[in-house]
Motif scaffolding. Structure first.
Motif, PDB file in Angstrom:
ATOM      1  N   ILE A 193      28.505  27.441 -42.871  1.00  0.00           N
ATOM      2  CA  ILE A 193      29.481  28.409 -43.371  1.00  0.00           C
ATOM      3  C   ILE A 193      29.705  29.479 -42.323  1.00  0.00           C
ATOM      4  O   ILE A 193      28.754  30.010 -41.747  1.00  0.00           O
ATOM      5  CB  ILE A 193      29.009  29.012 -44.707  1.00  0.00           C
ATOM      6  CG1 ILE A 193      28.894  27.893 -45.754  1.00  0.00           C
ATOM      7  CG2 ILE A 193      29.961  30.112 -45.166  1.00  0.00           C
ATOM      8  CD1 ILE A 193      28.279  28.320 -47.061  1.00  0.00           C
ATOM      9  N   ALA A 194      30.981  29.769 -42.060  1.00  0.00           N
ATOM     10  CA  ALA A 194      31.354  30.793 -41.082  1.00  0.00           C
ATOM     11  C   ALA A 194      32.653  31.435 -41.539  1.00  0.00           C
ATOM     12  O   ALA A 194      33.374  30.883 -42.370  1.00  0.00           O
ATOM     13  CB  ALA A 194      31.532  30.167 -39.704  1.00  0.00           C
ATOM     14  N   VAL A 195      32.946  32.592 -40.992  1.00  0.00           N
ATOM     15  CA  VAL A 195      34.224  33.250 -41.274  1.00  0.00           C
ATOM     16  C   VAL A 195      35.240  32.752 -40.250  1.00  0.00           C
ATOM     17  O   VAL A 195      35.043  32.875 -39.043  1.00  0.00           O
ATOM     18  CB  VAL A 195      34.090  34.785 -41.227  1.00  0.00           C
ATOM     19  CG1 VAL A 195      35.441  35.447 -41.416  1.00  0.00           C
ATOM     20  CG2 VAL A 195      33.097  35.254 -42.288  1.00  0.00           C
ATOM     21  N   LYS A 196      36.291  32.143 -40.762  1.00  0.00           N
ATOM     22  CA  LYS A 196      37.373  31.617 -39.929  1.00  0.00           C
ATOM     23  C   LYS A 196      38.677  32.231 -40.403  1.00  0.00           C
ATOM     24  O   LYS A 196      38.994  32.164 -41.588  1.00  0.00           O
ATOM     25  CB  LYS A 196      37.446  30.077 -40.030  1.00  0.00           C
ATOM     26  CG  LYS A 196      36.213  29.381 -39.507  1.00  0.00           C
ATOM     27  CD  LYS A 196      36.101  29.561 -38.018  1.00  0.00           C
ATOM     28  CE  LYS A 196      34.849  28.938 -37.447  1.00  0.00           C
ATOM     29  NZ  LYS A 196      34.721  29.123 -36.021  1.00  0.00           N
ATOM     30  N   GLU A 197      39.399  32.839 -39.467  1.00  0.00           N
ATOM     31  CA  GLU A 197      40.668  33.502 -39.789  1.00  0.00           C
ATOM     32  C   GLU A 197      40.501  34.494 -40.946  1.00  0.00           C
ATOM     33  O   GLU A 197      41.327  34.583 -41.843  1.00  0.00           O
ATOM     34  CB  GLU A 197      41.746  32.463 -40.101  1.00  0.00           C
ATOM     35  CG  GLU A 197      42.027  31.553 -38.920  1.00  0.00           C
ATOM     36  CD  GLU A 197      43.041  30.475 -39.223  1.00  0.00           C
ATOM     37  OE1 GLU A 197      43.729  30.536 -40.257  1.00  0.00           O
ATOM     38  OE2 GLU A 197      43.152  29.554 -38.392  1.00  0.00           O
TER      39      GLU A 197
END
Length: 138
Positions: free
Chosen positions: A12-16
């Motif tokens: 899980i990562a923050v994308k856009e």
């Protein structure tokens, strides 16, 4: 015959500006080719589940093993009894400390948000984690 443990990583990562999970499109076997899954693989004898998941993700995604942090379990076990040996799938939350994943062992990789999860052509076993994945992405 003992049950084979297979671990999967919910990277899980923050994308856009929005939380997203990394999914991988299978190349094989033919009956699963083209479907999407959480990346991961089999736990080898004497290997812990987190160590196996870090090793599998490093191999499959072209990352340094120390760039992967395996966190807590996500969702319940998924038991596949109709294959020999029987398999138990377990998902874990994973953080990428650095690096950009590559599709070394898959057809493609894709980051998806909670809104997109129900519309993905998932491998059947990974569908069991959709509610937990959506919750992890909020």
């Amino acid at each position: 015959m003992p049950t084979q443990i297979v671990v999967a990583g919910a990277v899980i990562a923050v994308k856009e500006g929005r939380p997203a999970v990394l999914i991988a499109q299978r190349r094989r076997p033919p009956e699963l080719a083209g479907l999407w899954e959480l990346p991961g693989g089999k736990v080898m004898p004497g290997e812990s589940e987190p160590a196996a998941l870090a090793r599998e993700l490093a191999e499959e995604l072209g990352l340094d093993i120390d760039a992967i942090t395996v966190g807590e379990r996500l969702g319940a076990d998924v038991v596949l009894n109709r294959i020999n040996p029987a398999m138990t799938l377990r998902a874990y939350r994973v953080e990428l400390v650095r690096g950009e994943p590559r599709a070394d062992d898959h057809q493609a990789l894709r980051w998806v948000t909670s809104v997109e999860l129900p519309n993905i052509a998932w491998v059947p076993a990974d569908r069991a984690w959709l509610v937990d994945l959506a919750r992890a992405l909020w």
